[in-house]
Design an enzyme around this catalytic site. Structure first.
Site: not given
Length: 478
Positions: A325-327
């Site tokens: 989700w963060h990257g």
């Protein structure tokens, strides 16, 4: 439009004045005005992606109504999966397509098979991960019969697009925010003053702490070959405070800004670096995302119930998905994997809820045991952040190998005395303010007015002294 920009300094008072003095206590007019302001705020980034935000809003609004009106489970399920598929599809195309297609190509090429990839030349729409999760939670809650579909399009659109949280959260729930949007709001002086105080502390964390740490963290991470192991340790510590000051600073500004308009957003940070174990850390770091994954992924998978294998599986799924989700980078996957390893023993031993209270509550100093626990947790967190900051896995591996080289105990080249003093002061303020909603929420309230205002002026002077450059918030890229 950045929170730490002159544009926002102009934008916020104008919206505030028009909201309270023109819209006054007309709820419908207040909501329409906030929605228009929110769309303008978002369009300042890139007006083209405003259409994607509106489309996503229309999709979930319409499918929510269709699910509520569905006469049988089959129709309800159709609209549910349509919304889920389209939302995740947009997220997949804009954020993950290039990552997965390039990773697939690398695997085939390493096996001796030539595979030409076709990548998309697109930029990531700012805030897409945040407003997509707003919509997903809304649709899932309707499907699970937790809430009814919202029929007022203005109210629903404002829930998705309220400008303080639109770009980088917190990730709101319809059950928490929609009732406030639909409830009559009157100006509350005490809440507004508290909101300004929280905005002030958020700007301090971003400009004075995060941006100053970023300068030296970037210097060391971007040129790691030229620094000693001790410098690498400092670089990781600087990034640790940079990302906390940056993201929690954004959250403070968002919560304080919302409070100016009579709205309370979900708390997103609760002094995570004073955590005594990793489980406590994740209850205090990016709380809105952690609880989102807990409620909509971890618990539906079975949570910590069932066989040992199932518990292990669920822990790794939630943290690896959180990393992604963060990257779109393998470094985030490894970061998630590491945190899963960290927290797994407490899940298996059922000690993950041992530290639910505030550390050393009611005391000035922690016990030696608490100091030890906080230190170990902090060190584990610092190490994991190396993967979060590194450009790729090769960079992370190189950084770690250089950090644990023979020069680990040498005197570092980077010795910014002023930053060490700032960090020490920051830690002390956070420690003594840890029982509040944010560090200075109660600080100085019982002092004489002159001393209290002197503190506020000192914070303002520090912000202007170290400011002058508009630097983007880290979580805008997610």
């Amino acid at each position: 439009m950045l929170f730490n920009s002159i544009n926002f300094v102009i934008f916020l008072p104008i919206v505030f004045i028009l909201y309270w003095f023109v819209a006054k206590e007309n709820l419908r007019l207040q909501n329409i005005f906030l929605l228009v302001s929110s769309y303008f705020f978002y369009a300042c980034w890139d007006w083209r992606f405003l259409f994607l935000l509106i489309f996503s809003t229309l999709l979930d609004y319409y499918t929510g109504i269709k699910m509520s009106d569905a006469k049988n489970e089959r129709i309800k399920k159709f609209w549910f999966w349509l919304s889920i598929s389209v939302n995740l599809g947009f997220l997949g195309v804009f954020k993950y397509y290039n990552f997965f297609i390039e990773s697939f190509s690398n695997v085939l090429n390493s096996a001796g098979l030539n595979f030409d990839v076709w990548t998309l030349k697109i930029i990531l729409p700012v805030g897409i991960s945040f407003y997509t999760f707003h919509g997903l939670s809304y649709v899932i809650d309707i499907y699970k019969n937790r809430i009814k579909a919202e029929k007022n399009f203005i109210d629903y659109s404002l829930f998705v697009s309220f400008f303080p949280l639109l770009v980088a959260g917190p990730i709101e729930r319809a059950t928490h925010l929609l009732p406030q949007i639909q409830q009559k709001r009157t100006f509350n002086y005490a809440n507004a003053v508290d909101g300004l105080r929280q905005i002030l502390w958020g700007l301090f964390k971003k400009i004075v702490i995060a941006d100053q740490c970023a300068e030296f963290a970037n210097q060391i991470f971007n040129n790691s070959a030229g620094y000693s192991g001790s410098d690498h340790v400092l670089g990781a510590i600087f990034f640790t405070f940079q990302i906390y000051g940056d993201f929690s600073g954004y959250s403070d500004i968002a919560l304080g800004t919302a409070r100016l308009f009579g709205i309370e957003l979900l708390r997103n940070f609760a002094f995570p670096y004073f955590s005594r174990d990793i489980a406590e850390f994740w209850r205090r770091w990016h709380i809105s995302l952690s609880t989102w994954f807990r409620d909509y992924l971890y618990i539906p998978l079975g949570g910590s119930k069932g066989s040992t294998w199932r518990k292990v599986r669920n822990v790794f799924i939630i943290f690896i998905v959180s990393g992604l989700w963060h990257g779109a980078n393998w470094t985030f996957v490894v970061w998630g994997f590491l945190n899963a390893l960290y927290i797994l023993p407490s899940i298996l031993l059922k000690s993950n809820r041992n530290n639910l209270d505030i550390v050393a509550k009611g005391k000035y100093l922690p016990s030696l045991k608490e100091v030890f626990s906080i230190s170990i947790t902090f060190c584990l967190t610092v190490f994991a952040w190396i993967f979060f900051r590194a450009e790729n896995l090769s960079h992370a591996a190189q950084y770690i190998s250089q950090m644990f080289s023979g020069s680990l105990l040498s005197i570092p080249k980077v010795r910014p005395t002023f930053l060490f003093v700032l960090l020490l002061l920051f830690i002390l303020i956070e420690w003594f303010g840890r029982e509040g909603q944010y560090a200075i929420s109660n600080l100085g309230l019982k002092w004489k007015r002159g001393f209290r205002y002197a503190m506020y002026y000192a914070i303002i002077v520090a912000i202007f002294w170290f400011g002058g450059k508009e630097s983007q918030f880290i979580y805008f890229q997610f």
